[in-house]
Motif scaffolding. Structure first.
Motif, PDB file in Angstrom:
ATOM      1  N   GLY A 263       7.021  -1.807  81.013  1.00 47.33           N
ATOM      2  CA  GLY A 263       5.800  -1.893  80.726  1.00 47.33           C
ATOM      3  C   GLY A 263       4.869  -1.482  79.827  1.00 47.33           C
ATOM      4  N   ALA A 264       4.728   0.009  80.459  1.00 53.78           N
ATOM      5  CA  ALA A 264       3.888   1.062  79.823  1.00 53.78           C
ATOM      6  C   ALA A 264       4.419   1.275  78.221  1.00 53.78           C
ATOM      7  N   VAL A 271       0.383  -2.973  71.268  1.00 58.62           N
ATOM      8  CA  VAL A 271      -0.987  -2.665  71.216  1.00 58.62           C
ATOM      9  C   VAL A 271      -1.650  -1.315  71.086  1.00 58.62           C
ATOM     10  N   GLY A 272      -0.735  -0.181  71.224  1.00 55.26           N
ATOM     11  CA  GLY A 272      -1.226   1.013  71.127  1.00 55.26           C
ATOM     12  C   GLY A 272      -1.499   1.673  72.413  1.00 55.26           C
ATOM     13  N   GLY A 273      -2.178   2.944  72.383  1.00 53.58           N
ATOM     14  CA  GLY A 273      -2.423   3.612  73.846  1.00 53.58           C
ATOM     15  C   GLY A 273      -1.463   4.629  74.131  1.00 53.58           C
ATOM     16  N   ALA A 274      -1.500   5.159  75.303  1.00 51.12           N
ATOM     17  CA  ALA A 274      -0.650   6.247  75.876  1.00 51.12           C
ATOM     18  C   ALA A 274       0.810   5.828  75.466  1.00 51.12           C
ATOM     19  N   THR A 275       1.711   6.594  74.856  1.00 50.45           N
ATOM     20  CA  THR A 275       2.937   6.426  74.701  1.00 50.45           C
ATOM     21  C   THR A 275       3.853   7.030  75.944  1.00 50.45           C
ATOM     22  N   THR A 276       5.292   6.767  75.595  1.00 49.83           N
ATOM     23  CA  THR A 276       6.022   7.236  76.711  1.00 49.83           C
ATOM     24  C   THR A 276       7.202   7.808  75.587  1.00 49.83           C
ATOM     25  N   PRO A 277       7.904   8.908  76.083  1.00 42.41           N
ATOM     26  CA  PRO A 277       9.093   9.642  75.229  1.00 42.41           C
ATOM     27  C   PRO A 277      10.012   8.619  74.710  1.00 42.41           C
ATOM     28  N   GLU A 278      10.324   7.581  75.478  1.00 37.19           N
ATOM     29  CA  GLU A 278      11.322   6.412  74.961  1.00 37.19           C
ATOM     30  C   GLU A 278      11.118   5.654  73.807  1.00 37.19           C
ATOM     31  N   ALA A 279       9.751   5.533  73.657  1.00 37.76           N
ATOM     32  CA  ALA A 279       9.184   4.417  72.937  1.00 37.76           C
ATOM     33  C   ALA A 279       9.613   4.446  71.545  1.00 37.76           C
ATOM     34  N   GLY A 280       9.586   5.694  70.898  1.00 39.14           N
ATOM     35  CA  GLY A 280      10.060   5.652  69.358  1.00 39.14           C
ATOM     36  C   GLY A 280      11.705   5.401  69.317  1.00 39.14           C
ATOM     37  N   GLY A 281      12.623   5.742  70.356  1.00 34.51           N
ATOM     38  CA  GLY A 281      13.717   5.471  70.057  1.00 34.51           C
ATOM     39  C   GLY A 281      13.885   3.879  70.362  1.00 34.51           C
ATOM     40  N   PHE A 282      13.384   3.435  71.274  1.00 33.24           N
ATOM     41  CA  PHE A 282      13.525   1.916  71.498  1.00 33.24           C
ATOM     42  C   PHE A 282      12.956   1.097  70.238  1.00 33.24           C
ATOM     43  N   GLU A 283      11.949   1.740  69.621  1.00 33.22           N
ATOM     44  CA  GLU A 283      11.575   0.727  68.158  1.00 33.22           C
ATOM     45  C   GLU A 283      12.514   0.941  67.302  1.00 33.22           C
ATOM     46  N   ALA A 284      13.217   2.273  67.186  1.00 29.00           N
ATOM     47  CA  ALA A 284      14.184   2.249  66.172  1.00 29.00           C
ATOM     48  C   ALA A 284      15.265   1.470  66.406  1.00 29.00           C
ATOM     49  N   VAL A 285      15.594   1.383  67.637  1.00 28.17           N
ATOM     50  CA  VAL A 285      16.918   0.635  68.015  1.00 28.17           C
ATOM     51  C   VAL A 285      16.536  -1.066  67.691  1.00 28.17           C
TER      52      VAL A 285
END
Length: 320
Positions: A263-264, A271-285
């Motif tokens: 959920g984070a 909507v933005g806010g504190a991100t997680t290390p995995e976020a960019g990878g999931f977005e690319a996938v």
């Protein structure tokens, strides 16, 4: 606004004339930390900021390079001197070119591919964060930059996901999962982060026999369907929670550590806010999957496997 008189740290560095490389290294370091130069080799930083604890390491580096260094605590003797010190940290000159670049980037947004819009969002976001991190005394320039950045991110989100819902006020009612089995669920087509994650959550944890309807427009949602992630839907944004988080709270899933960390990630990407290390990878996938699978059923099946893996990872690894 002038803050009450506070303590400051002054780093005084003297290096041998032959130490050009060491001098450049220290100069780049103090610039990155947001120090103000009082004169050549003398740098000032508010003592209360996070970066202050790194000044001692710079002093130690100077000593190892054969120079001299002193880290001094300084107090403004009156409000006038405090104001003069504070003025050294005015970041207007940093914000101005960034705002100009942001305005130029805004114009062609509607004609750009989705991946290019996301690239611009990340690039300008990094630049904004680097200035904001050393903006120790935010003023009018900071307020203007924050407003322009919010407008830019909203414009990108509107293009990436037309019909993005507005957050509603109120509490989130707890619901009985047994009353939501074998139902028809509906959301906007061309799934993106919150919608694909919410559909996966519904299918995996709420209604294993769920059927999905992908809508061209929210107005097409039939009355018997449970809508999600659009204005007027049964489940959508509430307060600062995105649809995925609302579903967690609605069905009592918010005690699951793996789902909370998912959920984070969804929240940060949506909507933005504190991100997680995995976020960019999931977005690319997800961006790649959208190119491979124009059909949303196939997209959900494909990305669902990625979310299964992320859930397993989040459930077994502590958040560091």
């Amino acid at each position: 606004m002038i803050r009450p008189i506070d303590s400051w740290l002054a780093l005084v560095v003297s290096l041998p004339s032959a130490s050009a490389t060491a001098r450049m290294r220290i100069w780049r370091a103090v610039k990155t930390l947001g120090c103000a130069a009082l004169r050549d080799g003398t740098y000032l930083l508010p003592a209360h900021v996070e970066q202050a604890n790194q000044l001692q390491a710079l002093a130690d580096d100077a000593l190892q390079d054969g120079g001299q260094a002193w880290l001094l605590q300084v107090h403004a003797k009156n409000m006038a001197e405090q104001a003069a010190f504070q003025a050294l940290f005015d970041r207007s000159a940093d914000y101005t070119p960034w705002l100009e670049e942001l305005a130029q980037a805004r114009q062609p947004l509607p004609t750009l591919p989705a991946a290019e819009r996301q690239r611009l969002l990340r690039r300008h976001g990094r630049a904004y964060e680097s200035i904001r991190k050393i903006d120790f005394f935010p003023g009018e320039a900071s307020i203007r930059a924050e407003a322009q950045w919010r407008d830019f991110t909203n414009a990108v989100e509107a293009l990436q996901s037309p019909g993005e819902p507005q957050a509603a006020a109120g509490r989130i009612a707890r619901r009985d999962r047994m009353q939501y089995q074998g139902r028809l669920w509906a959301t906007r087509r061309h799934l993106w982060v919150d919608r694909v994650a919410s559909a996966w959550l519904i299918q995996r944890f709420i209604d294993p026999s769920a059927r999905f309807l992908w809508l061209e427009s929210p107005a097409d949602c039939p009355p018997e369907a449970l809508g999600f992630d659009f204005d007027g839907a049964t489940f959508s944004h509430v307060g600062d929670r995105v649809t995925f988080e609302v579903l967690l709270a609605s069905f009592g899933l918010d005690g699951d550590r793996g789902l909370l960390r998912l959920g984070a990630m969804v929240h940060a990407l949506d909507v933005g806010g504190a991100t997680t290390p995995e976020a960019g990878g999931f977005e690319a996938v997800l961006a790649g999957a959208r190119k491979r699978w124009p059909d949303d059923d196939a997209l959900l099946s494909d990305v669902g496997g990625v979310l299964d893996s992320l859930y397993a990872h989040f459930s077994t690894h502590r958040n560091t």
